[in-house]
Motif scaffolding. Structure first.
Motif, PDB file in Angstrom:
ATOM      1  N   VAL A 111     -42.935  13.611  10.668  1.00 10.60           N
ATOM      2  CA  VAL A 111     -42.571  12.251  11.054  1.00 10.60           C
ATOM      3  C   VAL A 111     -43.597  11.768  12.071  1.00 10.60           C
ATOM      4  N   LEU A 112     -43.747  10.479  12.155  1.00  7.23           N
ATOM      5  CA  LEU A 112     -44.677   9.900  13.105  1.00  7.23           C
ATOM      6  C   LEU A 112     -43.891   9.475  14.331  1.00  7.23           C
ATOM      7  N   ASN A 113     -44.098  10.184  15.422  1.00  6.90           N
ATOM      8  CA  ASN A 113     -43.439   9.838  16.685  1.00  6.90           C
ATOM      9  C   ASN A 113     -44.071   8.574  17.246  1.00  6.90           C
ATOM     10  N   VAL A 114     -43.289   7.800  17.959  1.00  9.27           N
ATOM     11  CA  VAL A 114     -43.807   6.588  18.588  1.00  9.27           C
ATOM     12  C   VAL A 114     -43.278   6.524  20.009  1.00  9.27           C
ATOM     13  N   ALA A 115     -44.190   6.425  20.955  1.00  4.83           N
ATOM     14  CA  ALA A 115     -43.812   6.247  22.354  1.00  4.83           C
ATOM     15  C   ALA A 115     -43.959   4.765  22.675  1.00  4.83           C
ATOM     16  N   THR A 116     -42.921   4.171  23.188  1.00  3.62           N
ATOM     17  CA  THR A 116     -42.969   2.740  23.490  1.00  3.62           C
ATOM     18  C   THR A 116     -43.541   2.449  24.864  1.00  3.62           C
ATOM     19  N   ASN A 117     -43.760   3.483  25.660  1.00  2.00           N
ATOM     20  CA  ASN A 117     -44.239   3.264  27.024  1.00  2.00           C
ATOM     21  C   ASN A 117     -45.604   3.901  27.284  1.00  2.00           C
ATOM     22  N   LYS A 118     -46.332   4.254  26.224  1.00  2.71           N
ATOM     23  CA  LYS A 118     -47.653   4.851  26.364  1.00  2.71           C
ATOM     24  C   LYS A 118     -48.591   4.232  25.334  1.00  2.71           C
ATOM     25  N   LYS A 119     -49.839   4.567  25.457  1.00  2.00           N
ATOM     26  CA  LYS A 119     -50.831   4.155  24.478  1.00  2.00           C
ATOM     27  C   LYS A 119     -50.443   4.737  23.113  1.00  2.00           C
ATOM     28  N   THR A 120     -50.563   3.940  22.064  1.00  4.06           N
ATOM     29  CA  THR A 120     -50.282   4.403  20.722  1.00  4.06           C
ATOM     30  C   THR A 120     -51.516   5.108  20.187  1.00  4.06           C
ATOM     31  N   THR A 121     -51.398   6.413  19.998  1.00  2.00           N
ATOM     32  CA  THR A 121     -52.518   7.187  19.488  1.00  2.00           C
ATOM     33  C   THR A 121     -52.022   8.492  18.894  1.00  2.00           C
ATOM     34  N   PHE A 122     -52.782   9.026  17.980  1.00  2.19           N
ATOM     35  CA  PHE A 122     -52.440  10.314  17.389  1.00  2.19           C
ATOM     36  C   PHE A 122     -52.742  11.419  18.390  1.00  2.19           C
ATOM     37  N   PHE A 123     -53.900  11.338  19.040  1.00  2.00           N
ATOM     38  CA  PHE A 123     -54.303  12.303  20.068  1.00  2.00           C
ATOM     39  C   PHE A 123     -55.608  11.806  20.668  1.00  2.00           C
ATOM     40  N   ASP A 124     -55.626  11.617  21.961  1.00  5.39           N
ATOM     41  CA  ASP A 124     -56.856  11.203  22.616  1.00  5.39           C
ATOM     42  C   ASP A 124     -57.211  12.104  23.793  1.00  5.39           C
ATOM     43  N   GLY A 125     -56.603  13.262  23.855  1.00  7.77           N
ATOM     44  CA  GLY A 125     -56.838  14.188  24.952  1.00  7.77           C
ATOM     45  C   GLY A 125     -55.776  14.087  26.030  1.00  7.77           C
ATOM     46  N   ALA A 126     -55.293  12.881  26.288  1.00  7.31           N
ATOM     47  CA  ALA A 126     -54.251  12.683  27.294  1.00  7.31           C
ATOM     48  C   ALA A 126     -52.912  12.335  26.640  1.00  7.31           C
ATOM     49  N   ASP A 140     -59.692  14.722  11.906  1.00  6.08           N
ATOM     50  CA  ASP A 140     -60.394  15.469  12.954  1.00  6.08           C
ATOM     51  C   ASP A 140     -59.410  16.072  13.958  1.00  6.08           C
ATOM     52  N   VAL A 141     -58.384  15.333  14.323  1.00  2.56           N
ATOM     53  CA  VAL A 141     -57.384  15.851  15.256  1.00  2.56           C
ATOM     54  C   VAL A 141     -56.676  17.056  14.641  1.00  2.56           C
ATOM     55  N   GLU A 142     -56.275  16.937  13.393  1.00  4.15           N
ATOM     56  CA  GLU A 142     -55.587  18.049  12.741  1.00  4.15           C
ATOM     57  C   GLU A 142     -56.494  19.267  12.621  1.00  4.15           C
ATOM     58  N   LEU A 143     -57.760  19.053  12.268  1.00  8.62           N
ATOM     59  CA  LEU A 143     -58.704  20.174  12.199  1.00  8.62           C
ATOM     60  C   LEU A 143     -58.899  20.819  13.573  1.00  8.62           C
ATOM     61  N   PRO A 156     -66.578  25.367  15.867  1.00  4.77           N
ATOM     62  CA  PRO A 156     -67.022  23.966  15.867  1.00  4.77           C
ATOM     63  C   PRO A 156     -67.364  23.417  14.488  1.00  4.77           C
ATOM     64  N   GLY A 157     -67.738  24.242  13.541  1.00 11.66           N
ATOM     65  CA  GLY A 157     -68.044  23.766  12.200  1.00 11.66           C
ATOM     66  C   GLY A 157     -66.801  23.400  11.399  1.00 11.66           C
ATOM     67  N   LEU A 158     -65.634  23.753  11.914  1.00  9.06           N
ATOM     68  CA  LEU A 158     -64.389  23.485  11.190  1.00  9.06           C
ATOM     69  C   LEU A 158     -63.508  22.438  11.871  1.00  9.06           C
ATOM     70  N   THR A 159     -63.941  21.877  12.986  1.00 11.91           N
ATOM     71  CA  THR A 159     -63.070  20.978  13.749  1.00 11.91           C
ATOM     72  C   THR A 159     -63.354  19.492  13.524  1.00 11.91           C
ATOM     73  N   LYS A 160     -64.270  19.175  12.627  1.00  9.83           N
ATOM     74  CA  LYS A 160     -64.573  17.773  12.327  1.00  9.83           C
ATOM     75  C   LYS A 160     -64.878  17.638  10.845  1.00  9.83           C
ATOM     76  N   ASP A 161     -64.516  16.488  10.295  1.00  5.03           N
ATOM     77  CA  ASP A 161     -64.882  16.206   8.906  1.00  5.03           C
ATOM     78  C   ASP A 161     -66.183  15.410   8.830  1.00  5.03           C
ATOM     79  N   ASN A 162     -66.729  15.028   9.987  1.00  2.00           N
ATOM     80  CA  ASN A 162     -67.990  14.295  10.105  1.00  2.00           C
ATOM     81  C   ASN A 162     -67.954  12.905   9.487  1.00  2.00           C
ATOM     82  N   VAL A 163     -66.782  12.345   9.370  1.00  2.00           N
ATOM     83  CA  VAL A 163     -66.603  10.939   9.014  1.00  2.00           C
ATOM     84  C   VAL A 163     -66.078  10.292  10.279  1.00  2.00           C
ATOM     85  N   ASN A 164     -66.941   9.606  11.013  1.00  2.00           N
ATOM     86  CA  ASN A 164     -66.616   9.190  12.367  1.00  2.00           C
ATOM     87  C   ASN A 164     -66.032   7.791  12.513  1.00  2.00           C
ATOM     88  N   ALA A 165     -65.955   7.057  11.441  1.00  2.18           N
ATOM     89  CA  ALA A 165     -65.383   5.708  11.526  1.00  2.18           C
ATOM     90  C   ALA A 165     -65.027   5.235  10.129  1.00  2.18           C
TER      91      ALA A 165
END
Length: 181
Positions: A111-126, A140-143, A156-165
């Motif tokens: 399920v996709l969690n949604v926080a109404t009081n924070k930045k909407t993001t899948f994962f940004d480090g914070a 990339d986040v899942e990898l 490091p060769g497995l943590t990105k799909d190298n499609v950056n945008a």
């Protein structure tokens, strides 16, 4: 072009809505919607690629898609953990500090969690799994969470799909999707 289930479903939904709204019956605006049929859930899309990667081969993908979220963890966590450890036998914890059991419990409840009081993001480090913005690089986040280890720097060769945008810029107005080619 980076394609994922979310993009395909979103584009299909926009096309379907556009097609449904294109008719010449402009004088029939009072008809109520028909809810008399039986509706069946067809797909889980909280986290793209989870079904593809973690549902065991030989088990129908539709079984996962049709499982109600409150039952997903109990039904799939152990299968997902086995698959995770098959993909990354060196897995101990990920960048979220999740053990294999905790992480696969999170993944199994698709399920996709949604926080109404924070930045909407899948994962940004914070902010972690507080929703999902169109430009979030979910794969990339899942990898990173599967292969990156506790610091996110392992394999490091497995943590990105190298499609950056996305291949086209997103719109600044609703529905925010990129224009069609």
């Amino acid at each position: 072009m980076k394609t994922n289930k979310f993009s395909i479903i979103t584009i299909a939904l926009v096309c379907a809505l556009g097609t449904v709204s294109c008719n010449n019956d402009d004088d029939n605006g009072t008809q109520a919607p028909d809810f008399s049929g039986t509706y069946v859930q067809q797909d889980q899309m909280g986290r793209p690629a989870i079904n593809t990667v973690f549902v065991a081969s030989g088990q129908p993908k539709d079984d996962f898609n049709n499982t109600i979220p409150s039952m997903m963890g109990a039904s799939y966590q152990s299968v997902f953990q086995t698959r995770l450890l098959a993909l990354n036998s060196g897995y101990t914890t990920n960048a979220l500090g999740h053990t294999a059991a905790v992480f696969t419990g999170v993944l199994a409840t698709d399920v996709l969690n949604v926080a109404t009081n924070k930045k909407t993001t899948f994962f940004d480090g914070a902010n972690v799994l507080t929703g999902r913005a169109l430009a979030d690089d979910v794969i990339d986040v899942e990898l990173l969470l599967i292969f990156g280890g506790s610091a996110g720097t392992s394999n490091p060769g497995l943590t990105k799909d190298n499609v950056n945008a996305n291949d086209k810029s997103f719109s600044t107005s609703f529905p925010y999707l990129a224009s069609a080619w």
